[in-house]
Enzyme design. Structure first.
Site, PDB file in Angstrom:
ATOM      1  N   SER A 245      -2.225  11.800  -8.654  1.00 30.76           N
ATOM      2  CA  SER A 245      -1.501  11.445  -8.826  1.00 30.76           C
ATOM      3  C   SER A 245      -1.351  10.358 -10.353  1.00 30.76           C
ATOM      4  O   SER A 245       0.327   9.900 -10.651  1.00 30.76           O
ATOM      5  CB  SER A 245      -0.268  10.743  -8.073  1.00 30.76           C
ATOM      6  N   GLY A 246      -2.427  10.792 -10.867  1.00 32.43           N
ATOM      7  CA  GLY A 246      -2.247   9.332 -11.893  1.00 32.43           C
ATOM      8  C   GLY A 246      -2.681   7.617 -10.506  1.00 32.43           C
ATOM      9  O   GLY A 246      -3.498   6.389 -11.436  1.00 32.43           O
ATOM     10  N   GLY A 247      -2.722   7.833  -9.802  1.00 29.10           N
ATOM     11  CA  GLY A 247      -2.944   6.360  -9.037  1.00 29.10           C
ATOM     12  C   GLY A 247      -4.346   6.382  -8.314  1.00 29.10           C
ATOM     13  O   GLY A 247      -4.940   7.016  -8.583  1.00 29.10           O
ATOM     14  N   VAL A 248      -4.101   4.723  -7.612  1.00 31.27           N
ATOM     15  CA  VAL A 248      -5.863   4.867  -7.841  1.00 31.27           C
ATOM     16  C   VAL A 248      -6.190   5.357  -6.229  1.00 31.27           C
ATOM     17  O   VAL A 248      -7.895   5.929  -6.410  1.00 31.27           O
ATOM     18  CB  VAL A 248      -5.472   2.885  -6.891  1.00 31.27           C
ATOM     19  N   ASP A 249      -6.031   5.726  -4.880  1.00 38.57           N
ATOM     20  CA  ASP A 249      -5.630   6.997  -3.506  1.00 38.57           C
ATOM     21  C   ASP A 249      -6.572   7.888  -4.483  1.00 38.57           C
ATOM     22  O   ASP A 249      -7.654   8.732  -3.898  1.00 38.57           O
ATOM     23  CB  ASP A 249      -5.052   6.710  -2.921  1.00 38.57           C
ATOM     24  N   SER A 250      -5.407   9.030  -5.101  1.00 37.92           N
ATOM     25  CA  SER A 250      -5.453  10.153  -5.517  1.00 37.92           C
ATOM     26  C   SER A 250      -6.941  10.592  -6.246  1.00 37.92           C
ATOM     27  O   SER A 250      -7.854  10.894  -6.112  1.00 37.92           O
ATOM     28  CB  SER A 250      -4.697  10.401  -6.110  1.00 37.92           C
ATOM     29  N   SER A 251      -6.894   9.023  -7.287  1.00 34.30           N
ATOM     30  CA  SER A 251      -8.220   9.299  -7.884  1.00 34.30           C
ATOM     31  C   SER A 251      -9.606   8.517  -7.178  1.00 34.30           C
ATOM     32  O   SER A 251     -10.881   9.059  -8.130  1.00 34.30           O
ATOM     33  CB  SER A 251      -8.302   7.935  -9.773  1.00 34.30           C
TER      34      SER A 251
ATOM     35  N   LYS B 244      -6.277  -0.376   1.888  1.00 42.01           N
ATOM     36  CA  LYS B 244      -6.246  -0.453  -0.159  1.00 42.01           C
ATOM     37  C   LYS B 244      -7.697  -0.933  -0.408  1.00 42.01           C
ATOM     38  O   LYS B 244      -8.226  -0.481  -1.160  1.00 42.01           O
ATOM     39  CB  LYS B 244      -5.094  -0.932  -0.628  1.00 42.01           C
TER      40      LYS B 244
ATOM     41  N   CYS C   8      -2.330 -14.223  21.113  1.00 43.32           N
ATOM     42  CA  CYS C   8      -0.831 -14.074  20.997  1.00 43.32           C
ATOM     43  C   CYS C   8      -0.497 -14.132  22.593  1.00 43.32           C
ATOM     44  O   CYS C   8      -0.843 -14.148  23.530  1.00 43.32           O
ATOM     45  CB  CYS C   8      -0.230 -14.243  20.364  1.00 43.32           C
ATOM     46  N   TYR C   9       0.089 -12.547  22.295  1.00 42.40           N
ATOM     47  CA  TYR C   9       0.799 -11.868  23.375  1.00 42.40           C
ATOM     48  C   TYR C   9      -0.570 -11.125  24.379  1.00 42.40           C
ATOM     49  O   TYR C   9      -0.622 -11.304  25.824  1.00 42.40           O
ATOM     50  CB  TYR C   9       1.883 -10.619  23.226  1.00 42.40           C
TER      51      TYR C   9
ATOM     52  N   GLU D  95      -6.195 -14.574  12.865  1.00 43.98           N
ATOM     53  CA  GLU D  95      -6.034 -13.987  11.806  1.00 43.98           C
ATOM     54  C   GLU D  95      -4.837 -14.132  10.436  1.00 43.98           C
ATOM     55  O   GLU D  95      -5.488 -13.577   8.978  1.00 43.98           O
ATOM     56  CB  GLU D  95      -5.294 -12.246  11.857  1.00 43.98           C
TER      57      GLU D  95
ATOM     58  N   HIS E  69      -2.637 -17.309  16.426  1.00 41.67           N
ATOM     59  CA  HIS E  69      -2.875 -17.156  15.244  1.00 41.67           C
ATOM     60  C   HIS E  69      -4.511 -16.434  14.481  1.00 41.67           C
ATOM     61  O   HIS E  69      -4.573 -17.196  13.254  1.00 41.67           O
ATOM     62  CB  HIS E  69      -2.199 -15.943  14.248  1.00 41.67           C
TER      63      HIS E  69
ATOM     64  N   GLY F 298       2.563  -9.293  20.668  1.00 42.03           N
ATOM     65  CA  GLY F 298       3.416  -8.517  20.412  1.00 42.03           C
ATOM     66  C   GLY F 298       4.625  -9.317  20.825  1.00 42.03           C
ATOM     67  O   GLY F 298       4.748 -10.325  21.599  1.00 42.03           O
TER      68      GLY F 298
END
Ligand code: XMP
Length: 510
Positions: A222-228, A366, A81-82, A170, A168, A54
């Site tokens: 919508s045609g996108g990946v998520d809604s499919s 994602k 870190c913080y 990560e 870090h 942070g």
């Protein structure tokens, strides 16, 4: 279910930490430090807690703190870190400004003996970014790593399983960062690593079979990946009680609407109601040039079309939303300025009458959505499509939207994407596309003067799309794309490459 808490203190890497933990096969969730208490942490059954970085100083009384009871719960803690400084502060250590010896970037650290450093060399590179440091570790802690300028680069109370690293782990610049997180998650927290796309998919289908028994479900594609992915998953659970409405606004990439429809109908035998509303959208957008106006009109029109279609279906019990985890985390913060009004299907709940919402992907990042898509049998080229904004090509076409400009852009964009794939660069650049600028310039073809549009090519590399760097694409790939676009797309006389990062630019041009 086995899970780890990422307690967020306002750092920019909270999502990256959670993703790294999930990559190790353990479910991680992010919660802001002021939205959970130690008692709630204890009763939620977390296997471990990671305190994020942070921008604050722990000795500033107004900075984010946490109830030190956390350290008495018997749950392993890793401060980063913080979070490392906060851990020291909570346990009675001292933190002060590092002044002239603040560290940024790659720094060599020397590791001592600790459960979190198992399997890593004595000296390796870590990524630092700090202006404060721990000057005296808390009593029960020992210093388990140092750098030239940081006397407490890592601290540990092995007995109580409390650890802090100033650097870090990560980020990939920390050579053994993944190993350090692995050690914490498995050796210290004792996790088994049961979080996989396969298990997630199977249990989500089972759960929805139970919860949505006998209910009618509506999904806006919508045609996108998520809604499919959300639609295919729900179809496994409720079968033909799912109705998918695909509002095609006409601003999808070349052939994309047809590909989506074909995939649903032929591969999955999921009937979809496709509404070809291109003319309607073009009419609504006639004369409009201002980007926010375009976004608002498209959002509004999308909802109207969907609403009209939904009215034909009858009573809907459940509306499916393609919300994914970063949306959930971002909306929990609630303090980001609106740079652009993102249009997804988020406005639908206000206009559709339904009893409940199902958000099957709300816990997934994602890359996990993609893994679930593959698990469900969605072809990899569909699953690996790059992100695409809700308003589509309408916001990649500067100035007024016309059918002629739309078709020029679709062709130019398809060629550029083709060439990236042909060069095997599709995973190198996280997003790449063409933009149709509103500028016409003079060119020469054969012996004749031409006066056509300027196409801009954009390719970016990014981890999270909050910041992005322009991709250093090889010149010969750019040359090939430029040559093909000017030769094959009528109406284009010039091609330029966008070499702006985000910030100060955004990924999209509008
Ligand atoms: P910007 O242009 O804001 O884009 O830097 C960051 C990422 O968001 C995508 N984007 C959108 N996605 N609806 C979406 O679902 C939208 O309205 C929208 N606008 C931008 C953009 O493609 C990039 O991946």
């Amino acid at each position: 279910m086995e899970k780890v808490l990422v307690l967020d203190f306002g750092g920019q890497y909270d999502q990256l930490i959670a993703r790294r933990v999930r990559e190790l096969g353990v479910y991680a969730e992010i919660i802001a430090y002021n939205r959970i208490t130690p008692q709630e942490i204890a009763s939620a059954g977390y296997a471990g807690v990671i305190l994020t970085g942070g921008p604050n100083s722990v000795y500033d009384p107004t900075s984010p703190h946490f109830d030190p009871t956390l350290l008495t719960l018997g749950i392993p803690v890793l401060g980063i870190c913080y979070g490392c400084q906060l851990l020291a502060w909570m346990a009675g250590g001292t933190v002060q400004s590092a002044g002239a010896v603040s560290e940024y970037g790659k720094v060599t650290f020397t590791a001592g003996k600790s459960a979190i450093f198992g399997g890593i060399p004595k000296q390796s590179v870590c990524w630092m970014s700090h202006t404060d440091y721990i000057s005296t570790p808390p009593q029960s802690f020992s210093v388990v790593a140092v750098t030239e300028n940081c006397p407490c680069a890592a601290i540990a109370d092995e007995q109580r399983k409390l650890y802090g690293v100033q650097f870090h782990p990560e980020v990939t610049h920390t050579a053994y960062g993944k190993q350090i997180l692995h050690n914490f998650i498995f050796s210290v927290c004792g996790c088994a690593g049961t979080w996989t796309a396969e298990r997630f998919t199977a249990s989500a289908i089972e759960r929805y079979k139970r919860e949505l028994a006998g209910k009618n479900v509506l999904c806006a594609l919508s045609g996108g990946v998520d809604s499919s992915v959300a639609a295919v998953l729900l179809h496994r659970a409720v079968g033909d009680r799912l109705t998918c409405v695909f509002v095609d606004h006409g601003f999808l990439r070349k052939d994309e609407g047809d590909l989506v429809e074909k995939m649903f109908r032929e591969r999955f035998q999921i009937p979809i109601r496709r509404v070809n509303a291109k003319q309607r959208f073009l009419t609504a957008l006639r004369g409009v040039t201002e980007p926010e106006q375009k976004r608002k009109i498209i959002g509004r029109e999308f909802i109207r079309v969907f609403e009209e279609e939904a009215a034909k279906i009858g009573h809907v019990h459940v509306l499916v939303q393609g919300t994914i985890y970063p949306d959930v985390v971002e909306s929990g913060k609630g303090d980001a300025a609106t740079i652009k009004s993102h249009h997804n299907v988020g406005g639908l709940p206000d206009v559709i009458r339904f009893d409940e919402i199902a958000e099957p992907l709300r816990d997934l990042f994602k890359d996990e959505v993609r893994a679930v898509g593959l698990e469900l049998g969605i072809p990899s080229d569909m699953v690996w499509r790059q992100p695409f904004p809700g308003p589509g090509l309408a916001i990649r076409m500067i100035g007024e939207i016309t059918e002629e400009k739309l078709s020029i852009l679709q062709e130019a964009d398809a060629i550029f994407r083709d060439e990236i794939v042909a060069a095997g660069l599709e995973k190198e650049a996280n997003q790449y596309f063409a933009v149709l600028t509103n500028t016409k310039t003079v060119g020469v073809m054969g012996d004749a003067r031409t006066y056509g549009y300027t196409v801009a090519l954009r390719a970016v590399s990014t981890d999270d799309f909050m910041t992005a760097d322009w991709s250093r694409l090889p010149y010969d790939v750019l040359a090939k794309a430029s040559g093909r676009i000017t030769a094959e797309v009528q109406g284009v006389s010039r091609v330029v490459y966008d070499i702006t990062s985000k910030p100060p630019a955004t990924v999209e041009w509008e």
